[in-house]
Design a protein around this motif. Structure first.
Motif, PDB file in Angstrom:
ATOM      1  N   ASN A   4      58.478 -63.372 -17.800  1.00 17.23           N
ATOM      2  CA  ASN A   4      57.788 -61.484 -17.835  1.00 17.23           C
ATOM      3  C   ASN A   4      59.210 -60.845 -18.977  1.00 17.23           C
ATOM      4  O   ASN A   4      58.823 -59.560 -19.707  1.00 17.23           O
ATOM      5  N   ILE A   5      60.523 -61.632 -18.132  1.00 10.71           N
ATOM      6  CA  ILE A   5      62.038 -61.112 -18.666  1.00 10.71           C
ATOM      7  C   ILE A   5      61.589 -61.629 -20.548  1.00 10.71           C
ATOM      8  O   ILE A   5      62.016 -60.730 -21.138  1.00 10.71           O
ATOM      9  N   ALA A   6      61.053 -63.290 -20.529  1.00 11.99           N
ATOM     10  CA  ALA A   6      60.712 -63.624 -21.795  1.00 11.99           C
ATOM     11  C   ALA A   6      59.785 -63.084 -22.916  1.00 11.99           C
ATOM     12  O   ALA A   6      60.108 -62.410 -24.103  1.00 11.99           O
ATOM     13  N   ARG A   7      59.111 -62.681 -21.566  1.00 11.14           N
ATOM     14  CA  ARG A   7      57.871 -61.671 -22.894  1.00 11.14           C
ATOM     15  C   ARG A   7      58.215 -60.709 -23.458  1.00 11.14           C
ATOM     16  O   ARG A   7      58.121 -59.806 -24.636  1.00 11.14           O
ATOM     17  N   ALA A   8      59.199 -59.458 -21.948  1.00 11.08           N
ATOM     18  CA  ALA A   8      59.762 -58.459 -22.590  1.00 11.08           C
ATOM     19  C   ALA A   8      60.958 -58.962 -23.756  1.00 11.08           C
ATOM     20  O   ALA A   8      60.682 -58.043 -24.781  1.00 11.08           O
ATOM     21  N   SER A   9      61.290 -59.431 -23.612  1.00  9.79           N
ATOM     22  CA  SER A   9      62.373 -59.621 -24.409  1.00  9.79           C
ATOM     23  C   SER A   9      62.012 -60.138 -25.545  1.00  9.79           C
ATOM     24  O   SER A   9      62.384 -59.133 -27.055  1.00  9.79           O
ATOM     25  N   TRP A  10      60.915 -61.106 -26.561  1.00  9.84           N
ATOM     26  CA  TRP A  10      59.736 -61.235 -27.408  1.00  9.84           C
ATOM     27  C   TRP A  10      59.731 -59.788 -28.037  1.00  9.84           C
ATOM     28  O   TRP A  10      59.527 -59.571 -29.428  1.00  9.84           O
ATOM     29  N   ARG A  11      59.387 -58.598 -26.891  1.00 11.71           N
ATOM     30  CA  ARG A  11      57.964 -57.926 -27.563  1.00 11.71           C
ATOM     31  C   ARG A  11      59.110 -56.715 -28.114  1.00 11.71           C
ATOM     32  O   ARG A  11      59.175 -56.105 -28.651  1.00 11.71           O
ATOM     33  N   ILE A  12      60.508 -56.863 -28.114  1.00 14.03           N
ATOM     34  CA  ILE A  12      61.269 -55.750 -28.240  1.00 14.03           C
ATOM     35  C   ILE A  12      62.317 -56.306 -29.533  1.00 14.03           C
ATOM     36  O   ILE A  12      62.327 -55.690 -30.557  1.00 14.03           O
ATOM     37  N   LEU A  13      61.279 -57.492 -29.922  1.00 12.03           N
ATOM     38  CA  LEU A  13      61.954 -57.891 -31.442  1.00 12.03           C
ATOM     39  C   LEU A  13      60.946 -57.237 -32.359  1.00 12.03           C
ATOM     40  O   LEU A  13      59.529 -57.424 -32.179  1.00 12.03           O
ATOM     41  N   PRO A  14      61.627 -56.954 -33.776  1.00 16.21           N
ATOM     42  CA  PRO A  14      60.958 -55.896 -34.653  1.00 16.21           C
ATOM     43  C   PRO A  14      59.633 -57.660 -34.620  1.00 16.21           C
ATOM     44  O   PRO A  14      59.909 -58.741 -35.019  1.00 16.21           O
ATOM     45  N   GLY A  15      58.036 -56.439 -35.814  1.00 21.35           N
ATOM     46  CA  GLY A  15      57.449 -57.309 -35.736  1.00 21.35           C
ATOM     47  C   GLY A  15      57.692 -58.675 -36.732  1.00 21.35           C
ATOM     48  O   GLY A  15      57.227 -59.514 -36.944  1.00 21.35           O
ATOM     49  N   LYS A  16      57.905 -58.562 -37.628  1.00 21.07           N
ATOM     50  CA  LYS A  16      58.936 -58.930 -39.268  1.00 21.07           C
ATOM     51  C   LYS A  16      59.247 -60.310 -38.626  1.00 21.07           C
ATOM     52  O   LYS A  16      59.404 -61.132 -38.819  1.00 21.07           O
TER      53      LYS A  16
END
Length: 151
Positions: A4-16
């Motif tokens: 869940n931490i990895a998912r959340a970290s990935w999701r806060i990065l800008p899409g580009k």
């Protein structure tokens, strides 16, 4: 917890930035498959995918493996991620964006989809009128064309 931490970290990065990370980890060019999958109620299957660069919601699919044919790739990806088998599979479009090639298919399925991959947060069957709010405009147009038989 760590997932869940990895998912959340990935999701806060800008899409580009997320998109560039995926591209950099691949060979000289990337090639993927995606499908507009309809059920018997003419609803479209969408997946909320961890790795999707912008909105998490999108058409199911993934990268083609070395030596794999596109039709085999889309069947494998859908089976691995949702457990579904595809019927009436047909390719309807190939599009190129930079060094990425995407092959788009339309298909039907009568099975029950379920999340079967760590890459998938959730899934759902949607009509054109109730797509997720952050669903990609370009993918929305692809779905619209398939549903209106414009392919």
């Amino acid at each position: 917890m760590l997932k869940n931490i990895a998912r959340a970290s990935w999701r806060i990065l800008p899409g580009k930035f997320r998109s560039e990370i995926v591209r950099l980890t691949q060979s000289k060019f990337t090639c993927s498959v995606a499908a507009v999958i309809l059920n018997h109620r003419c609803e479209v299957l969408l997946l909320n995918h961890v790795l999707r660069p912008y909105s998490g919601w999108g058409l199911p699919g993934g990268f083609i493996e070395a030596g794999e044919q596109p039709e085999e790739a889309i069947r494998r990806e859908i089976r691995e991620e949702t457990g579904l088998e595809l019927d009436a599979l047909r390719m309807f479009r190939v599009r190129v964006s930079g060094s990425h090639i995407e092959m788009l298919f339309a298909a039907e399925s009568s099975g029950d989809a379920k999340v079967m991959s760590r890459e998938i947060i959730g899934l759902g069957w949607f009509t054109l009128d109730n797509m997720p709010a952050d669903f990609s405009r370009s993918q929305f147009e692809i779905v619209r064309k398939v549903l209106n038989s414009e392919i």
